[in-house]
Design an enzyme around this catalytic site. Structure first.
Site, PDB file in Angstrom:
ATOM      1  CD  GLU A  94      -7.637   3.419   8.831  1.00  0.00           C
ATOM      2  OE1 GLU A  94      -6.677   3.924   9.453  1.00  0.00           O
ATOM      3  OE2 GLU A  94      -7.646   2.260   8.434  1.00  0.00           O
ATOM      4  CB  CYS A 107      -3.829  11.477  12.835  1.00  0.00           C
ATOM      5  SG  CYS A 107      -2.827  10.801  11.488  1.00  0.00           S
ATOM      6  CB  CYS A 114      -1.333   5.807  -0.198  1.00  0.00           C
ATOM      7  SG  CYS A 114       0.238   6.713  -0.334  1.00  0.00           S
ATOM      8  CB  CYS A 118       5.681   3.212   2.349  1.00  0.00           C
ATOM      9  SG  CYS A 118       6.111   4.864   1.756  1.00  0.00           S
ATOM     10  CB  CYS A 121       2.338   2.246   4.895  1.00  0.00           C
ATOM     11  SG  CYS A 121       0.865   3.275   5.102  1.00  0.00           S
ATOM     12  CB  CYS A 335      -1.612   4.919   8.119  1.00  0.00           C
ATOM     13  SG  CYS A 335      -1.101   6.408   8.966  1.00  0.00           S
TER      14      CYS A 335
END
Length: 349
Positions: A94, A107, A114, A118, A121, A335
């Site tokens: 993205e 961005c 990832c 977290c 997210c 995100c």
């Protein structure tokens, strides 16, 4: 992945010249080819001032490096556009473009997925598939610029992935995007966001690149932060703040602390008071972010009253603070949200 071919978009202008010399060509050809790469060409035959023999040699030893737009969404509530890009291995990432008058901020993502974990997210839900190469990060900016027909003036490394977990490629991207005869985006117009990978913050500081550093903070208490951000099990708040002060000393740049406000989790006066104690006297700024709800999580956004109360407490205690407006909410702006709707478990379409 590319049969050992050199990816031209991975190279700075000097590296491009060195590459041309290494294949038996004149150095000045490197400058010409570098210029073509940043005009958005897709094929070597578009280089009409380069001899045909050299174009053939380049096609044997290198690729230009291009990603493709898989999907483009436009917000109906603000000037935000969100892109899904298809990579050469079938992975998707993205990118978000935010337009403020004549200024365009992009961005970028720097990983497919990832591994930081977290809890607020969407990017990290299925873990890390792979790192992006420098050119794959760079081409997000180039493709957005081409699509909009507007020069990109600012870049934020706040998309999917942890930039300091992909450190070498992220640093090369910073150098590429700053190239004078390329995109020529000044370091002061680039922000790198990290969840707090302390050893790499020191490494980044030692490079003395005058970029903006943003820290995903989200709680001033170690034990609470561990519940939200698993990286806190390795790096304490004290360690993070020490590395931030080192970064400020080396670069002279202000640190931004990103603080996602989560209802009933980190939005009380107790947290605000501790933030004041920790940050008082530091060259910094707090960016309050009312959390974007994620389908797979049960976190909620605090009320507007609570958000303003939190901000006012920091304000009156002389901690510079702003509330970040959420952009692109109607197009899965947070995100990883959009990518999850379109991908397989291995990160591919």
């Amino acid at each position: 992945m590319y049969d050992e071919k050199v990816v031209l978009k991975n190279l700075t202008e000097n590296e491009m010249k060195e590459f041309l010399v290494s294949i038996g060509e004149k150095k000045f050809r490197g400058g010409q080819i570098f210029s073509w790469v940043y005009r958005g060409i897709k094929d070597f035959d578009e280089m009409n001032n380069i001899p045909k023999s050299l174009r053939a040699k380049l096609s044997e030893s290198s690729i230009i490096g291009n990603i493709d737009v898989e999907l483009r969404l436009e917000s109906k509530v603000d000037n935000t556009k969100k892109y899904l890009f298809l990579l050469n291995d079938g992975s998707i990432i993205e990118t978000v473009a935010m337009i403020y008058d004549s200024r365009v901020t992009v961005c970028v993502s720097n990983q497919v997925g990832c591994r930081m974990g977290c809890r607020f997210c969407a990017s990290t839900i299925d873990g890390l598939y792979r790192n992006l190469e420098p050119w794959e990060i760079l081409d997000q900016v180039l493709k957005v610029q081409e699509d909009l027909g507007m020069r990109v003036s600012n870049v934020v490394m706040m998309g999917s992935g942890e930039p300091l977990d992909n450190y070498e490629n992220s640093v090369q991207f910073l150098k590429l995007v700053n190239e004078e005869n390329g995109l020529n985006i000044g370091y002061r117009h680039i922000t790198l966001s990290t969840c707090g990978v302390v050893d790499k913050i020191y490494d980044l500081a030692d490079l003395q690149l005058p970029i903006n550093l943003a820290i995903s903070f989200h709680s001033p208490f170690d034990e609470e932060r561990k519940k939200i951000m698993p990286v806190a099990n390795k790096f304490s708040i004290r360690d993070i703040l020490k590395s931030c002060r080192y970064f400020i000393e080396k670069t002279g740049r202000r640190i931004t602390f990103e603080y996602s406000l989560i209802k009933g989790v980190n939005d009380s006066e107790n947290e605000a008071s501790e933030i004041v104690k920790l940050l008082r006297g530091m060259l910094c700024h707090v960016n309050l972010i009312p959390i974007n709800p994620v389908d797979e999580r049960d976190f909620e956004k605090p009320s507007k009253e609570y958000i303003n109360k939190f901000k006012d407490y920091l304000d009156k205690n002389n901690i510079p603070v702003t509330i970040r407006n959420s952009m692109g909410a109607d197009i899965s702006g947070a995100c990883g949200q959009l990518r999850r709707k379109f991908k397989n478990t291995d990160g591919t379409v």
